[in-house]
Design a protein around this motif. Structure first.
Motif, PDB file in Angstrom:
ATOM      1  N   LYS A   1       0.868  -1.200   0.000  1.00 34.47           N
ATOM      2  CA  LYS A   1       0.000   0.000   0.000  1.00 34.47           C
ATOM      3  C   LYS A   1       0.888   1.228   0.000  1.00 34.47           C
ATOM      4  O   LYS A   1       1.878   1.267   0.731  1.00 34.47           O
TER       5      LYS A   1
ATOM      6  N   LEU B   1       0.751   5.066   1.030  1.00 37.24           N
ATOM      7  CA  LEU B   1      -0.092   5.984   1.798  1.00 37.24           C
ATOM      8  C   LEU B   1       0.611   7.339   1.925  1.00 37.24           C
ATOM      9  O   LEU B   1       1.828   7.386   2.133  1.00 37.24           O
ATOM     10  N   PRO B   2      -0.146   8.441   1.818  1.00 40.74           N
ATOM     11  CA  PRO B   2       0.502   9.738   2.027  1.00 40.74           C
ATOM     12  C   PRO B   2       0.716   9.989   3.528  1.00 40.74           C
ATOM     13  O   PRO B   2      -0.111   9.617   4.343  1.00 40.74           O
ATOM     14  N   ALA B   3       1.865  10.586   3.859  1.00 37.03           N
ATOM     15  CA  ALA B   3       2.105  11.064   5.234  1.00 37.03           C
ATOM     16  C   ALA B   3       2.388  12.554   5.094  1.00 37.03           C
ATOM     17  O   ALA B   3       3.525  12.988   5.173  1.00 37.03           O
TER      18      ALA B   3
ATOM     19  N   ALA C   1       5.972  13.249   2.379  1.00 37.33           N
ATOM     20  CA  ALA C   1       6.394  11.888   2.708  1.00 37.33           C
ATOM     21  C   ALA C   1       5.342  10.876   2.269  1.00 37.33           C
ATOM     22  O   ALA C   1       4.148  11.202   2.230  1.00 37.33           O
TER      23      ALA C   1
ATOM     24  N   VAL D   1       4.328   6.510   2.781  1.00 37.51           N
ATOM     25  CA  VAL D   1       4.605   5.293   3.522  1.00 37.51           C
ATOM     26  C   VAL D   1       4.326   4.123   2.590  1.00 37.51           C
ATOM     27  O   VAL D   1       3.248   4.048   2.005  1.00 37.51           O
TER      28      VAL D   1
ATOM     29  N   GLU E   1       3.677   0.403   2.686  1.00 35.81           N
ATOM     30  CA  GLU E   1       3.337  -0.575   3.719  1.00 35.81           C
ATOM     31  C   GLU E   1       3.158  -1.951   3.083  1.00 35.81           C
ATOM     32  O   GLU E   1       2.361  -2.123   2.183  1.00 35.81           O
TER      33      GLU E   1
ATOM     34  N   ASP F   1       0.529  -6.022   7.743  1.00 35.29           N
ATOM     35  CA  ASP F   1       0.157  -5.580   9.077  1.00 35.29           C
ATOM     36  C   ASP F   1       0.603  -6.654  10.060  1.00 35.29           C
ATOM     37  O   ASP F   1      -0.189  -7.240  10.779  1.00 35.29           O
ATOM     38  N   GLU F   2       1.898  -6.943  10.026  1.00 35.33           N
ATOM     39  CA  GLU F   2       2.425  -8.026  10.851  1.00 35.33           C
ATOM     40  C   GLU F   2       3.902  -7.781  11.139  1.00 35.33           C
ATOM     41  O   GLU F   2       4.560  -7.005  10.444  1.00 35.33           O
TER      42      GLU F   2
ATOM     43  N   ARG G   1       7.182  -3.059   9.217  1.00 42.57           N
ATOM     44  CA  ARG G   1       6.424  -3.518   8.047  1.00 42.57           C
ATOM     45  C   ARG G   1       6.210  -2.411   7.009  1.00 42.57           C
ATOM     46  O   ARG G   1       5.404  -2.557   6.105  1.00 42.57           O
ATOM     47  N   SER G   2       6.861  -1.248   7.201  1.00 49.69           N
ATOM     48  CA  SER G   2       6.700  -0.195   6.205  1.00 49.69           C
ATOM     49  C   SER G   2       7.940   0.678   6.107  1.00 49.69           C
ATOM     50  O   SER G   2       8.768   0.705   7.022  1.00 49.69           O
TER      51      SER G   2
ATOM     52  N   LEU H   1       8.975   4.629   5.420  1.00 49.53           N
ATOM     53  CA  LEU H   1       8.549   6.009   5.247  1.00 49.53           C
ATOM     54  C   LEU H   1       9.630   6.718   4.433  1.00 49.53           C
ATOM     55  O   LEU H   1      10.817   6.616   4.741  1.00 49.53           O
TER      56      LEU H   1
ATOM     57  N   GLU I   1       2.772  11.512  -7.333  1.00 57.44           N
ATOM     58  CA  GLU I   1       2.523  10.464  -8.315  1.00 57.44           C
ATOM     59  C   GLU I   1       3.817   9.818  -8.798  1.00 57.44           C
ATOM     60  O   GLU I   1       3.915   8.600  -8.887  1.00 57.44           O
TER      61      GLU I   1
END
Lengths: 245, 335
Positions: A6, A8-10, A14, A16, A18, A21-22, A54-55, A57, A68
């Motif tokens: 995934k 994801l915007p931070a 920035a 992320v 990911e 989820d483990e 698990r990710s 940044l 993009e």
């Protein structure tokens, strides 16, 4: 692990990436793989990165590369197979004096599990501990691989000051305090090696993806090494990690 | 030779630059000026590199004895600046003479001001940055805030040459209520629509328990769908965590690099200077914008810096004596 990572915007500077989820070696390996790839590829516009369990940044300069573009770039890079971005993990030997003034809670841990202090030490020095990530405080490494046989709950009342270099157990985690700080870990030993030393070329010793091997030393050796560390002559022993297949 | 002796340190005065990058992967916070806009302008007014180390003043400024002839500029929060008891303009560079006493008072609006000196302040450079990170006891001046009797040195011992003033049009004003633009995520999926709406439609108050590490907010509590804890991941300054008590925390420049609470949203970079000027008791409203919208305003901070540079006014200072009386004269070029 997710089928696809995934993105994801931070905020506006920035993203992320990911992978799941483990907490697993497999997931963490993907993170470190991408991290090392991006580190070596020196993409214009990437400022810095924070690899975690698990990710990853990635901080970027949006005036040089937009959301993009960086997302596409990262997607392409993270789809490639792991082996291509050869990262050769190292094993770092951390000498530790166990028990007594160095590890005031060693006896408690032994009694808690109804084993001898010697057995606690033997179980603690046995594994190679994987450094999943650093965080929480400067130079603090989250380690994986401690045996459940010595897992021990934290102190009910944390100590006000724990000296840098103290090695402790909290639940099924083990770790080393990089700085003097308050804390509730059960202290079993202490290393004379500095995890943070502003005078060193690499001020912070540990890095995600490497491994730690605790090596038992006696009190005399502790003070000898400490003296060498102060003088700047101590050589930390490292060697290449060879994966068990 | 030292430039200043600290007579009074102020409430919390530290040396900062634009931050420490490249060591976040090893748990080192970036630190750096909380209000990068005001910080950069202070250096621009002196012809310094924009990243030159300067003093970050919090709420109450220091009193400094001047030990050599230099030039300084004060920007950011509004506060009285005096030399030997005579008022000086802010957002303007001015000369100081050996023996002068520079005193900076308490803020009347805003929270943080910057005092830059020509040549930049000398500081401990650790991991590539002069920024003081006081919790880690590194950078700045021995990794701590200024104290009485400290001596402050300059990095480059340049002679003051030209003096400048920022055009009033570009001097920000600071309110007690600010609207801060955020991008939702990275863990907005931990919260349902009602809670996200509550977060965006409420006004939050900054509590006393707020510092360079983060602002703790008080207001309507936000509940996660299931849990507030996540597997610890990376944090950027501006990230808004929602711990289990439901009270948002905005992570700032000295924040740890990783954390285990869900982050509902992240403040956009251009609004961090505005955030840095809020103090305990001030209020915040959040406004969500999309990544695309954020991209359109991403260059705004750089644009205002460029505009400031293009419209700087040259100022000249003279000491004159007429019939035995001394006058400080300030002349400005009008074109």
């Amino acid at each position: 692990m997710y089928d696809k990572p995934k993105i994801l915007p931070a905020g506006d500077r920035a993203i992320v990436v990911e992978y799941g989820d483990e907490i697993s070696e497999e997931c963490n390996a993907r993170v470190l793989n991408l991290y090392n790839f991006l580190k070596n590829s020196k993409v214009d516009g990437i400022i810095s990165m924070i690899p975690t369990y698990r990710s990853l940044l990635i901080k970027y300069n949006p005036l040089k590369i937009d959301f993009e573009k960086i997302s596409e770039y990262v997607k392409a890079a993270s789809n490639a197979k792991g082996e291509e971005y050869a990262f050769k993990p190292k094993v770092i030997e951390i000498p530790v004096a166990y028990g007594g003034e160095f590890g005031p809670d060693l006896n408690f841990v032994a009694e808690y599990h109804k084993i001898t202090p010697e057995e606690v030490i033997r179980i603690h020095v046995e594994p190679l501990y994987r450094i999943y990530m650093l965080g929480f405080t400067m130079g603090f490494a989250y380690l994986g691989g401690m045996s459940e046989k010595i897992a021990t709950p934290r102190l009910e009342t944390p100590r006000e000051k724990i000296e840098a270099g103290s090695v402790g157990i909290a639940g099924s985690q083990t770790g080393i305090y990089p700085l003097d700080s308050p804390g509730g870990w059960r202290l079993i030993g202490k290393t004379p090696v500095k995890l943070y030393d502003p005078k060193r070329e690499n001020p912070i010793l540990l890095e995600a993806g490497n491994y730690i091997k605790f090596v038992r030393i006696g009190p005399d050796e502790f003070f000898n090494i400490k003296e060498e560390v102060e003088k700047g002559t101590y050589q930390i022993k490292t060697y290449e990690y060879i994966e068990k297949r | 030779m030292a430039t200043f002796r600290v007579l009074q340190p102020g409430l919390l005065t530290t040396i900062q630059d634009l931050g420490r990058y490249g060591y976040e992967s090893q748990g080192v916070p970036t630190s750096g000026a909380m209000d990068e806009f005001a910080f950069r302008v202070a250096n621009i007014l002196l012809g310094n590199e924009e990243n030159a180390p300067a003093l970050e003043i919090t709420v109450l400024g220091p009193t400094l004895e001047v030990l050599e002839d230099v030039a300084v500029a004060v920007t950011g929060a509004q506060l009285p600046v005096e030399v030997n008891g005579k008022k000086r303009m802010v957002w303007t560079s001015f000369p100081l003479k050996k023996g002068d006493v520079l005193s900076i008072g308490a803020v009347s609006s805003g929270c943080r001001a910057y005092l830059a000196v020509n040549g930049g302040f000398k500081a401990d450079v650790v991991m590539g940055s002069a920024s003081a990170y006081t919790r880690g006891k590194l950078g700045g001046l021995e990794g701590r805030p200024l104290k009485k009797e400290d001596l402050l040195f300059r990095e480059l011992e340049k002679k003051p040459t030209k003096f400048y003033r920022v055009d009033e049009r570009y001097v920000p004003t600071y309110e007690n209520v600010a609207e801060i633009r955020v991008i939702l995520g990275p863990q907005d999926d931990y919260f349902d629509e009602d809670n996200i709406k509550l977060f965006l439609n409420s006004t939050y108050t900054i509590t006393k328990d707020s510092d360079r590490m983060g602002y703790r907010l008080e207001g309507p509590q936000i509940r996660a769908k299931e849990k507030h804890d996540i597997i610890t991941d990376g944090i950027v300054p501006g990230a808004i965590q929602i711990p289990a008590n439901g009270n948002p925390i905005i992570m700032l420049k000295d924040a740890q690099t990783t954390g285990g609470y869900a982050k509902i949203a992240t403040c956009i970079w251009s609004d961090l200077p505005k955030l840095a000027q809020l103090k305990p008791g001030d209020r915040i409203r959040f406004k969500a914008i999309s990544v695309e919208e954020a991209q359109k305003v991403v260059g705004d901070l750089e644009k205002s810096i460029e505009q400031i540079k293009a419209t700087l006014k040259i100022v000249n200072y003279f000491d004159i004596t007429v019939n035995g009386k001394h006058y400080d004269v300030v002349l400005e070029n009008i074109n």
